[in-house]
Write an enzyme that holds these catalytic residues in place. Structure first.
Site, PDB file in Angstrom:
ATOM      1  N   THR A 174       7.843  -6.487  -4.180  1.00  9.73           N
ATOM      2  CA  THR A 174       6.410  -6.692  -4.391  1.00  9.73           C
ATOM      3  C   THR A 174       5.773  -7.450  -3.239  1.00  9.73           C
ATOM      4  O   THR A 174       4.690  -7.095  -2.775  1.00  9.73           O
ATOM      5  CB  THR A 174       6.177  -7.452  -5.719  1.00  9.73           C
ATOM      6  OG1 THR A 174       6.755  -6.695  -6.784  1.00  9.73           O
ATOM      7  CG2 THR A 174       4.697  -7.645  -5.989  1.00  9.73           C
ATOM      8  N   ARG A 190       6.253  -1.136   1.504  1.00 13.34           N
ATOM      9  CA  ARG A 190       5.593  -2.448   1.467  1.00 13.34           C
ATOM     10  C   ARG A 190       5.907  -3.293   2.700  1.00 13.34           C
ATOM     11  O   ARG A 190       5.035  -4.019   3.182  1.00 13.34           O
ATOM     12  CB  ARG A 190       5.954  -3.177   0.180  1.00 13.34           C
ATOM     13  CG  ARG A 190       5.280  -2.540  -1.032  1.00 13.34           C
ATOM     14  CD  ARG A 190       5.739  -3.161  -2.318  1.00 13.34           C
ATOM     15  NE  ARG A 190       4.941  -2.697  -3.447  1.00 13.34           N
ATOM     16  CZ  ARG A 190       5.322  -2.821  -4.702  1.00 13.34           C
ATOM     17  NH1 ARG A 190       6.477  -3.406  -4.995  1.00 13.34           N
ATOM     18  NH2 ARG A 190       4.550  -2.384  -5.673  1.00 13.34           N
ATOM     19  N   ASN A 197      -0.307  -4.761  -1.288  1.00  9.19           N
ATOM     20  CA  ASN A 197       1.057  -4.387  -0.905  1.00  9.19           C
ATOM     21  C   ASN A 197       1.250  -2.876  -0.834  1.00  9.19           C
ATOM     22  O   ASN A 197       2.353  -2.377  -0.907  1.00  9.19           O
ATOM     23  CB  ASN A 197       2.083  -5.051  -1.829  1.00  9.19           C
ATOM     24  CG  ASN A 197       1.963  -4.595  -3.263  1.00  9.19           C
ATOM     25  OD1 ASN A 197       1.160  -3.729  -3.595  1.00  9.19           O
ATOM     26  ND2 ASN A 197       2.766  -5.185  -4.133  1.00  9.19           N
ATOM     27  N   ARG A 214      10.982   2.945  -6.699  1.00  9.39           N
ATOM     28  CA  ARG A 214      11.010   1.480  -6.602  1.00  9.39           C
ATOM     29  C   ARG A 214      11.748   1.038  -5.327  1.00  9.39           C
ATOM     30  O   ARG A 214      11.342   0.088  -4.670  1.00  9.39           O
ATOM     31  CB  ARG A 214      11.691   0.858  -7.831  1.00  9.39           C
ATOM     32  CG  ARG A 214      11.093   1.193  -9.177  1.00  9.39           C
ATOM     33  CD  ARG A 214       9.759   0.613  -9.460  1.00  9.39           C
ATOM     34  NE  ARG A 214       9.751  -0.834  -9.399  1.00  9.39           N
ATOM     35  CZ  ARG A 214       8.649  -1.561  -9.441  1.00  9.39           C
ATOM     36  NH1 ARG A 214       7.461  -0.976  -9.531  1.00  9.39           N
ATOM     37  NH2 ARG A 214       8.698  -2.871  -9.384  1.00  9.39           N
ATOM     38  N   HIS A 263       1.636   0.943  -5.920  1.00 13.83           N
ATOM     39  CA  HIS A 263       2.121   0.577  -7.255  1.00 13.83           C
ATOM     40  C   HIS A 263       3.033   1.702  -7.713  1.00 13.83           C
ATOM     41  O   HIS A 263       2.764   2.872  -7.451  1.00 13.83           O
ATOM     42  CB  HIS A 263       0.945   0.446  -8.240  1.00 13.83           C
ATOM     43  CG  HIS A 263       1.382   0.461  -9.670  1.00 13.83           C
ATOM     44  ND1 HIS A 263       1.735  -0.679 -10.348  1.00 13.83           N
ATOM     45  CD2 HIS A 263       1.557   1.489 -10.541  1.00 13.83           C
ATOM     46  CE1 HIS A 263       2.097  -0.354 -11.586  1.00 13.83           C
ATOM     47  NE2 HIS A 263       1.992   0.955 -11.724  1.00 13.83           N
ATOM     48  N   PHE A 299      -3.523 -14.034 -12.086  1.00 12.97           N
ATOM     49  CA  PHE A 299      -3.969 -13.137 -11.019  1.00 12.97           C
ATOM     50  C   PHE A 299      -4.723 -11.908 -11.528  1.00 12.97           C
ATOM     51  O   PHE A 299      -5.161 -11.071 -10.733  1.00 12.97           O
ATOM     52  CB  PHE A 299      -2.777 -12.677 -10.165  1.00 12.97           C
ATOM     53  CG  PHE A 299      -1.712 -11.941 -10.946  1.00 12.97           C
ATOM     54  CD1 PHE A 299      -1.850 -10.598 -11.255  1.00 12.97           C
ATOM     55  CD2 PHE A 299      -0.565 -12.597 -11.358  1.00 12.97           C
ATOM     56  CE1 PHE A 299      -0.873  -9.917 -11.968  1.00 12.97           C
ATOM     57  CE2 PHE A 299       0.430 -11.928 -12.072  1.00 12.97           C
ATOM     58  CZ  PHE A 299       0.266 -10.579 -12.376  1.00 12.97           C
ATOM     59  N   LYS A 324      -2.756   2.130  -2.907  1.00 11.10           N
ATOM     60  CA  LYS A 324      -3.812   1.131  -3.097  1.00 11.10           C
ATOM     61  C   LYS A 324      -4.890   1.166  -2.005  1.00 11.10           C
ATOM     62  O   LYS A 324      -4.695   1.763  -0.944  1.00 11.10           O
ATOM     63  CB  LYS A 324      -3.177  -0.258  -3.187  1.00 11.10           C
ATOM     64  CG  LYS A 324      -2.283  -0.422  -4.417  1.00 11.10           C
ATOM     65  CD  LYS A 324      -1.700  -1.816  -4.493  1.00 11.10           C
ATOM     66  CE  LYS A 324      -0.875  -2.014  -5.751  1.00 11.10           C
ATOM     67  NZ  LYS A 324      -0.356  -3.392  -5.829  1.00 11.10           N
TER      68      LYS A 324
END
Length: 140
Positions: free
Chosen positions: A93, A104, A114, A87, A117, A59, A11
């Protein structure tokens, strides 16, 4: 164990802090192979389509605004049980709830910013990979 492909998006918060290599190190050290990777700026339309499943959530607009605020790095990862493994190494998250040593926890700034993704299922992985990559862009 099954060899799988999964999708990952680094991100804008990570890109702005010049931490792409650090994220890739987490992924590779976990046993995931990066078989496709590209950097781009998502358009508002691309972001809205990509996150369409969240369109009714409160959101959604904030998420689209954030993910289009800077460049992202799009990736296809390959490995044994790659979806679950990715994951796990990403962490929860919310970075405040993520385990030590996860991407994260170590790099995330907030629930939205965070850092990364990752696909949450085989169906999501297939859809998300196809959304951004052609088969010819995935190098074995």
């Amino acid at each position: 164990m099954t060899i799988q492909y999964t999708f990952s998006m680094i991100k804008p918060d990570v890109i702005k802090r010049n931490k792409i290599g650090q994220v890739n190190t987490y992924l590779e050290n976990a046993g995931l192979k990066i078989v496709a990777q590209k950097m781009k700026f998502l358009t508002k339309y691309e972001a809205e389509c990509f996150y369409d499943e969240h369109r009714a959530r409160p959101f959604f607009n904030s998420l689209v605004e954030y993910i289009t605020s800077g460049a992202v790095v799009l990736q296809v990862l390959k490995g044994e049980d790659a979806i679950t493994l990715n994951r796990i190494i990403m962490g929860a998250t919310n970075p405040a709830e993520a385990k030590e040593g996860t991407i994260r926890k170590d790099l995330g700034e907030s629930i939205e910013a965070n850092s990364i993704h990752g696909s949450d299922s085989e169906n999501s992985a297939k859809r998300e990979i196809k959304f951004f990559f052609s088969k010819s862009e995935i190098i074995e």
